[in-house]
Design a protein around this motif. Structure first.
Motif, PDB file in Angstrom:
ATOM      1  N   PHE A   7      70.604  48.138  -9.682  1.00  0.00           N
ATOM      2  CA  PHE A   7      69.418  47.618  -9.031  1.00  0.00           C
ATOM      3  C   PHE A   7      69.004  48.624  -7.970  1.00  0.00           C
ATOM      4  N   ALA A   8      67.734  48.986  -7.962  1.00  0.00           N
ATOM      5  CA  ALA A   8      67.215  49.940  -6.988  1.00  0.00           C
ATOM      6  C   ALA A   8      66.412  49.193  -5.937  1.00  0.00           C
ATOM      7  N   CYS A   9      66.665  49.511  -4.669  1.00  0.00           N
ATOM      8  CA  CYS A   9      65.918  48.910  -3.572  1.00  0.00           C
ATOM      9  C   CYS A   9      64.485  49.427  -3.608  1.00  0.00           C
ATOM     10  N   LEU A  10      63.517  48.525  -3.388  1.00  0.00           N
ATOM     11  CA  LEU A  10      62.113  48.904  -3.416  1.00  0.00           C
ATOM     12  C   LEU A  10      61.650  49.569  -2.121  1.00  0.00           C
ATOM     13  N   ASP A  11      62.442  49.449  -1.057  1.00  0.00           N
ATOM     14  CA  ASP A  11      62.096  50.053   0.224  1.00  0.00           C
ATOM     15  C   ASP A  11      62.250  51.577   0.102  1.00  0.00           C
ATOM     16  N   GLU A  12      61.161  52.322   0.298  1.00  0.00           N
ATOM     17  CA  GLU A  12      61.164  53.776   0.131  1.00  0.00           C
ATOM     18  C   GLU A  12      62.110  54.477   1.100  1.00  0.00           C
ATOM     19  N   GLU A  13      62.312  53.922   2.283  1.00  0.00           N
ATOM     20  CA  GLU A  13      63.202  54.546   3.256  1.00  0.00           C
ATOM     21  C   GLU A  13      64.667  54.237   2.976  1.00  0.00           C
ATOM     22  N   CYS A  14      64.955  53.108   2.367  1.00  0.00           N
ATOM     23  CA  CYS A  14      66.329  52.691   2.102  1.00  0.00           C
ATOM     24  C   CYS A  14      66.871  53.324   0.820  1.00  0.00           C
ATOM     25  N   ARG A  15      66.234  53.086  -0.299  1.00  0.00           N
ATOM     26  CA  ARG A  15      66.571  53.632  -1.613  1.00  0.00           C
ATOM     27  C   ARG A  15      68.028  53.399  -2.026  1.00  0.00           C
ATOM     28  N   THR A  16      68.615  52.288  -1.628  1.00  0.00           N
ATOM     29  CA  THR A  16      69.987  51.938  -1.985  1.00  0.00           C
ATOM     30  C   THR A  16      70.058  51.538  -3.450  1.00  0.00           C
ATOM     31  N   ILE A  17      71.156  51.893  -4.101  1.00  0.00           N
ATOM     32  CA  ILE A  17      71.423  51.484  -5.478  1.00  0.00           C
ATOM     33  C   ILE A  17      72.575  50.482  -5.453  1.00  0.00           C
ATOM     34  N   VAL A  18      72.366  49.333  -6.076  1.00  0.00           N
ATOM     35  CA  VAL A  18      73.391  48.288  -6.157  1.00  0.00           C
ATOM     36  C   VAL A  18      73.812  48.194  -7.626  1.00  0.00           C
ATOM     37  N   VAL A  19      75.120  48.135  -7.883  1.00  0.00           N
ATOM     38  CA  VAL A  19      75.599  48.005  -9.258  1.00  0.00           C
ATOM     39  C   VAL A  19      76.155  46.602  -9.468  1.00  0.00           C
ATOM     40  N   CYS A  30      68.941  43.744  -1.358  1.00  0.00           N
ATOM     41  CA  CYS A  30      69.595  44.970  -0.923  1.00  0.00           C
ATOM     42  C   CYS A  30      70.582  44.650   0.201  1.00  0.00           C
ATOM     43  N   PRO A  31      71.835  45.072   0.075  1.00  0.00           N
ATOM     44  CA  PRO A  31      72.821  44.785   1.122  1.00  0.00           C
ATOM     45  C   PRO A  31      72.577  45.587   2.403  1.00  0.00           C
ATOM     46  N   ARG A  32      71.811  46.658   2.325  1.00  0.00           N
ATOM     47  CA  ARG A  32      71.573  47.487   3.493  1.00  0.00           C
ATOM     48  C   ARG A  32      70.377  47.006   4.310  1.00  0.00           C
ATOM     49  N   CYS A  33      69.246  46.752   3.627  1.00  0.00           N
ATOM     50  CA  CYS A  33      68.026  46.403   4.377  1.00  0.00           C
ATOM     51  C   CYS A  33      67.522  44.993   4.078  1.00  0.00           C
ATOM     52  N   GLY A  35      66.064  44.044   1.509  1.00  0.00           N
ATOM     53  CA  GLY A  35      64.805  44.116   0.786  1.00  0.00           C
ATOM     54  C   GLY A  35      64.986  43.723  -0.678  1.00  0.00           C
ATOM     55  N   LEU A  36      63.867  43.699  -1.390  1.00  0.00           N
ATOM     56  CA  LEU A  36      63.891  43.355  -2.813  1.00  0.00           C
ATOM     57  C   LEU A  36      64.424  44.522  -3.634  1.00  0.00           C
ATOM     58  N   VAL A  37      65.100  44.175  -4.731  1.00  0.00           N
ATOM     59  CA  VAL A  37      65.605  45.184  -5.654  1.00  0.00           C
ATOM     60  C   VAL A  37      65.088  44.881  -7.053  1.00  0.00           C
ATOM     61  N   VAL A  38      64.997  45.940  -7.879  1.00  0.00           N
ATOM     62  CA  VAL A  38      64.585  45.767  -9.272  1.00  0.00           C
ATOM     63  C   VAL A  38      65.653  46.359 -10.178  1.00  0.00           C
ATOM     64  N   PRO A  39      65.883  45.743 -11.352  1.00  0.00           N
ATOM     65  CA  PRO A  39      66.901  46.279 -12.260  1.00  0.00           C
ATOM     66  C   PRO A  39      66.430  47.578 -12.909  1.00  0.00           C
ATOM     67  N   ARG A  40      67.382  48.420 -13.254  1.00  0.00           N
ATOM     68  CA  ARG A  40      67.106  49.647 -14.006  1.00  0.00           C
ATOM     69  C   ARG A  40      68.320  49.970 -14.852  1.00  0.00           C
ATOM     70  N   ASP A  41      68.176  50.892 -15.794  1.00  0.00           N
ATOM     71  CA  ASP A  41      69.296  51.260 -16.655  1.00  0.00           C
ATOM     72  C   ASP A  41      70.438  51.815 -15.830  1.00  0.00           C
ATOM     73  N   PHE A  42      71.653  51.475 -16.227  1.00  0.00           N
ATOM     74  CA  PHE A  42      72.837  51.933 -15.504  1.00  0.00           C
ATOM     75  C   PHE A  42      73.057  53.417 -15.764  1.00  0.00           C
ATOM     76  N   LYS A  43      73.145  54.178 -14.691  1.00  0.00           N
ATOM     77  CA  LYS A  43      73.399  55.615 -14.789  1.00  0.00           C
ATOM     78  C   LYS A  43      74.615  55.918 -13.915  1.00  0.00           C
ATOM     79  N   PRO A  44      75.808  55.940 -14.513  1.00  0.00           N
ATOM     80  CA  PRO A  44      76.985  56.210 -13.697  1.00  0.00           C
ATOM     81  C   PRO A  44      76.952  57.617 -13.123  1.00  0.00           C
ATOM     82  N   LYS A  45      77.426  57.734 -11.910  1.00  0.00           N
ATOM     83  CA  LYS A  45      77.493  59.036 -11.269  1.00  0.00           C
ATOM     84  C   LYS A  45      78.563  59.852 -11.971  1.00  0.00           C
ATOM     85  N   GLN A  46      78.207  61.042 -12.389  1.00  0.00           N
ATOM     86  CA  GLN A  46      79.152  61.883 -13.100  1.00  0.00           C
ATOM     87  C   GLN A  46      79.873  62.773 -12.106  1.00  0.00           C
ATOM     88  N   LYS A  47      81.178  62.667 -12.112  1.00  0.00           N
ATOM     89  CA  LYS A  47      81.986  63.494 -11.240  1.00  0.00           C
ATOM     90  C   LYS A  47      82.507  64.661 -12.056  1.00  0.00           C
TER      91      LYS A  47
END
Length: 137
Positions: A7-19, A30-33, A35-47
């Protein structure tokens, strides 16, 4: 534990990603601000784990290409690597990299050293042997 949804936060300044797991996450905020979040495809961070040291030598007379922790060492002055098998030492691998500091205007030199080689010698004091470990510099 595998996540299926981001889930991506809609707040342009926050931009938090929630899984999340994707089941019943309606109304999530959003746990940080808060704000509202919208779902998006899961993209795991590649280490990408870079090797500690990589030395490539095209031929016996070429300058080695040296990569340390994923970054190329430029301005090489000295490159030394030594490894022994069947040794009683704790860390038998020796690495010494000496190079020009790319951020220095005065031409400073930097070094990266792992496990300086040590030599055990026996000295005598008052006729009694004393074991001393010398460190090559």
């Amino acid at each position: 534990m595998k996540y299926h949804t981001q889930f991506a936060c809609l707040d342009e300044e926050c931009r938090t990603i929630v899984v999340g797991h994707g089941c019943r996450l309606d109304g999530i905020r959003c746990p940080r601000c808060d704000g509202l979040v919208v779902p998006r495809d899961f993209k795991p961070k590649q280490k990408i784990d870079a090797p500690l040291l990589k030395i490539t030598l095209e031929d016996i007379n070429s300058v080695p290409l040296v990569t340390y922790k994923g970054e190329e060492i430029k301005g090489k002055i000295n490159v030394s690597f030594d490894w022994e098998t069947d040794t009683q030492e704790i860390n038998p691998t020796y690495i010494f990299l000496k190079f020009a500091d790319p951020e220095s205007e005065q031409g400073d030199v930097k070094s990266i050293i792992h496990n300086e080689p040590r030599e055990k010698v026996t000295l005598y004091a008052d006729g009694e042997p004393i074991d001393v470990i010398l460190c090559d510099k």
